[in-house]
Design a protein around this motif. Structure first.
Motif, PDB file in Angstrom:
ATOM      1  N   ALA A   1     -10.000  -5.670  -1.862  1.00 41.97           N
ATOM      2  CA  ALA A   1      -9.721  -5.271  -3.244  1.00 41.97           C
ATOM      3  C   ALA A   1      -8.841  -6.296  -3.928  1.00 41.97           C
ATOM      4  O   ALA A   1      -7.867  -6.784  -3.346  1.00 41.97           O
ATOM      5  N   SER A   2      -9.191  -6.596  -5.167  1.00 43.44           N
ATOM      6  CA  SER A   2      -8.375  -7.519  -5.959  1.00 43.44           C
ATOM      7  C   SER A   2      -7.557  -6.709  -6.944  1.00 43.44           C
ATOM      8  O   SER A   2      -7.968  -6.517  -8.081  1.00 43.44           O
ATOM      9  N   THR A   3      -6.447  -6.203  -6.496  1.00 47.00           N
ATOM     10  CA  THR A   3      -5.580  -5.400  -7.351  1.00 47.00           C
ATOM     11  C   THR A   3      -4.177  -5.388  -6.769  1.00 47.00           C
ATOM     12  O   THR A   3      -4.006  -5.415  -5.549  1.00 47.00           O
ATOM     13  N   ARG A   4      -3.194  -5.304  -7.660  1.00 45.30           N
ATOM     14  CA  ARG A   4      -1.806  -5.210  -7.203  1.00 45.30           C
ATOM     15  C   ARG A   4      -1.418  -3.778  -6.904  1.00 45.30           C
ATOM     16  O   ARG A   4      -0.332  -3.528  -6.394  1.00 45.30           O
ATOM     17  N   THR A   5      -2.306  -2.862  -7.251  1.00 46.12           N
ATOM     18  CA  THR A   5      -2.000  -1.438  -7.058  1.00 46.12           C
ATOM     19  C   THR A   5      -2.762  -0.841  -5.885  1.00 46.12           C
ATOM     20  O   THR A   5      -2.968   0.359  -5.806  1.00 46.12           O
ATOM     21  N   PHE A   6      -3.188  -1.675  -4.961  1.00 46.17           N
ATOM     22  CA  PHE A   6      -4.000  -1.176  -3.849  1.00 46.17           C
ATOM     23  C   PHE A   6      -3.273  -0.095  -3.056  1.00 46.17           C
ATOM     24  O   PHE A   6      -3.887   0.875  -2.622  1.00 46.17           O
ATOM     25  N   SER A   7      -1.980  -0.245  -2.884  1.00 43.24           N
ATOM     26  CA  SER A   7      -1.227   0.702  -2.060  1.00 43.24           C
ATOM     27  C   SER A   7      -1.114   2.078  -2.700  1.00 43.24           C
ATOM     28  O   SER A   7      -0.678   3.027  -2.028  1.00 43.24           O
ATOM     29  N   THR A   8      -1.489   2.196  -3.964  1.00 46.07           N
ATOM     30  CA  THR A   8      -1.501   3.509  -4.624  1.00 46.07           C
ATOM     31  C   THR A   8      -2.915   3.860  -5.077  1.00 46.07           C
ATOM     32  O   THR A   8      -3.108   4.605  -6.042  1.00 46.07           O
ATOM     33  N   THR A   9      -3.879   3.316  -4.395  1.00 41.67           N
ATOM     34  CA  THR A   9      -5.284   3.602  -4.673  1.00 41.67           C
ATOM     35  C   THR A   9      -5.909   4.265  -3.452  1.00 41.67           C
ATOM     36  O   THR A   9      -5.907   3.679  -2.368  1.00 41.67           O
ATOM     37  N   ALA A  10      -6.388   5.480  -3.640  1.00 40.22           N
ATOM     38  CA  ALA A  10      -7.124   6.120  -2.547  1.00 40.22           C
ATOM     39  C   ALA A  10      -8.440   5.375  -2.355  1.00 40.22           C
ATOM     40  O   ALA A  10      -9.068   4.941  -3.325  1.00 40.22           O
ATOM     41  N   MET A  11      -8.855   5.228  -1.130  1.00 39.54           N
ATOM     42  CA  MET A  11     -10.073   4.469  -0.847  1.00 39.54           C
ATOM     43  C   MET A  11     -11.076   5.329  -0.101  1.00 39.54           C
ATOM     44  O   MET A  11     -10.717   6.264   0.633  1.00 39.54           O
ATOM     45  N   GLY A  12     -12.335   5.007  -0.281  1.00 38.60           N
ATOM     46  CA  GLY A  12     -13.374   5.748   0.392  1.00 38.60           C
ATOM     47  C   GLY A  12     -14.605   4.905   0.612  1.00 38.60           C
ATOM     48  O   GLY A  12     -14.753   3.822   0.033  1.00 38.60           O
ATOM     49  N   TRP A  13     -15.465   5.404   1.439  1.00 42.77           N
ATOM     50  CA  TRP A  13     -16.789   4.822   1.658  1.00 42.77           C
ATOM     51  C   TRP A  13     -17.839   5.880   1.341  1.00 42.77           C
ATOM     52  O   TRP A  13     -17.706   7.042   1.738  1.00 42.77           O
TER      53      TRP A  13
ATOM     54  N   ALA B   1     -15.114   2.311  -2.373  1.00 42.59           N
ATOM     55  CA  ALA B   1     -14.706   2.805  -3.671  1.00 42.59           C
ATOM     56  C   ALA B   1     -13.212   3.075  -3.681  1.00 42.59           C
ATOM     57  O   ALA B   1     -12.613   3.365  -2.645  1.00 42.59           O
ATOM     58  N   GLY B   2     -12.636   2.990  -4.881  1.00 42.08           N
ATOM     59  CA  GLY B   2     -11.213   3.237  -5.036  1.00 42.08           C
ATOM     60  C   GLY B   2     -10.943   4.247  -6.130  1.00 42.08           C
ATOM     61  O   GLY B   2     -11.650   4.281  -7.134  1.00 42.08           O
ATOM     62  N   SER B   3      -9.935   5.060  -5.919  1.00 37.93           N
ATOM     63  CA  SER B   3      -9.580   6.091  -6.888  1.00 37.93           C
ATOM     64  C   SER B   3      -8.119   5.958  -7.288  1.00 37.93           C
ATOM     65  O   SER B   3      -7.226   5.946  -6.432  1.00 37.93           O
ATOM     66  N   SER B   4      -7.906   5.898  -8.608  1.00 42.73           N
ATOM     67  CA  SER B   4      -6.542   5.900  -9.142  1.00 42.73           C
ATOM     68  C   SER B   4      -6.136   7.297  -9.575  1.00 42.73           C
ATOM     69  O   SER B   4      -5.022   7.489 -10.079  1.00 42.73           O
ATOM     70  N   GLN B   5      -7.032   8.267  -9.361  1.00 38.48           N
ATOM     71  CA  GLN B   5      -6.817   9.614  -9.885  1.00 38.48           C
ATOM     72  C   GLN B   5      -6.290  10.583  -8.849  1.00 38.48           C
ATOM     73  O   GLN B   5      -5.924  11.710  -9.175  1.00 38.48           O
ATOM     74  N   ALA B   6      -6.287  10.188  -7.592  1.00 35.95           N
ATOM     75  CA  ALA B   6      -5.894  11.112  -6.527  1.00 35.95           C
ATOM     76  C   ALA B   6      -5.313  10.331  -5.364  1.00 35.95           C
ATOM     77  O   ALA B   6      -5.603   9.141  -5.198  1.00 35.95           O
ATOM     78  N   THR B   7      -4.520  11.011  -4.567  1.00 32.82           N
ATOM     79  CA  THR B   7      -3.989  10.356  -3.368  1.00 32.82           C
ATOM     80  C   THR B   7      -5.065  10.248  -2.290  1.00 32.82           C
ATOM     81  O   THR B   7      -5.006   9.377  -1.437  1.00 32.82           O
ATOM     82  N   MET B   8      -6.041  11.147  -2.356  1.00 36.26           N
ATOM     83  CA  MET B   8      -7.216  11.062  -1.504  1.00 36.26           C
ATOM     84  C   MET B   8      -8.238  12.073  -2.039  1.00 36.26           C
ATOM     85  O   MET B   8      -7.871  13.125  -2.544  1.00 36.26           O
ATOM     86  N   THR B   9      -9.491  11.738  -1.948  1.00 35.27           N
ATOM     87  CA  THR B   9     -10.520  12.606  -2.480  1.00 35.27           C
ATOM     88  C   THR B   9     -11.872  12.264  -1.875  1.00 35.27           C
ATOM     89  O   THR B   9     -12.115  11.108  -1.503  1.00 35.27           O
TER      90      THR B   9
END
Length: 123
Positions: free
Chosen positions: A23-35, A96-104
């Motif tokens: 991921a190219s983002t500085r906010t990766f550590s606050t982005t929930a990730m999924g496959w 995929a990455g989500s900025s809307q939830a801690t995990m989903t």
């Protein structure tokens, strides 16, 4: 946010494959990730998810016990280790990455998508 997935390919049934996503983002550590994965003619389906810190993971019933999701926040990467692969695991896999939830596990909650990588499992 850009996501770049890799690692797809052809594998025999019973084999293993490891997918990676950068991921190219500085906010990766606050982005929930999924496959997720998708086959032609079917809806994209959730495969695995991981929380911000990596402390919580969850899986679709179809892959639980065979797949493992992990992340490295220092490297901005998320991986999907797939073992005991079956022909029905054949699909295009998307990180995929989500900025809307801690995990989903909800597809609609994911804001960012990679380009997909094809995994083909031969019988």
């Amino acid at each position: 946010v850009q996501l770049q997935a890799s690692g797809g390919g052809l594998v025999e049934a019973g084999g293993s494959r490891r997918l990676s996503c950068v991921a190219s983002t500085r906010t990766f550590s606050t982005t929930a990730m999924g496959w997720f994965r998708q086959v032609p003619g079917k809806e994209r389906e959730f495969v695995a998810g991981i929380s911000w810190t990596g402390g919580t993971t969850f899986y679709a019933d179809s892959v639980r016990g065979r797949f493992t999701i992990s992340r490295d926040n220092a490297e901005n990467t998320v991986a999907l280790q797939m073992n005991s692969l079956k022909p029905e695991d054949t699909a295009v896999y998307y990180c995929a990455g989500s900025s809307q939830a801690t995990m989903t596990d909800r597809l609609g909650m994911y804001d960012y998508w990679g380009q997909g990588t094809l995994v083909t499992v031969s019988s």
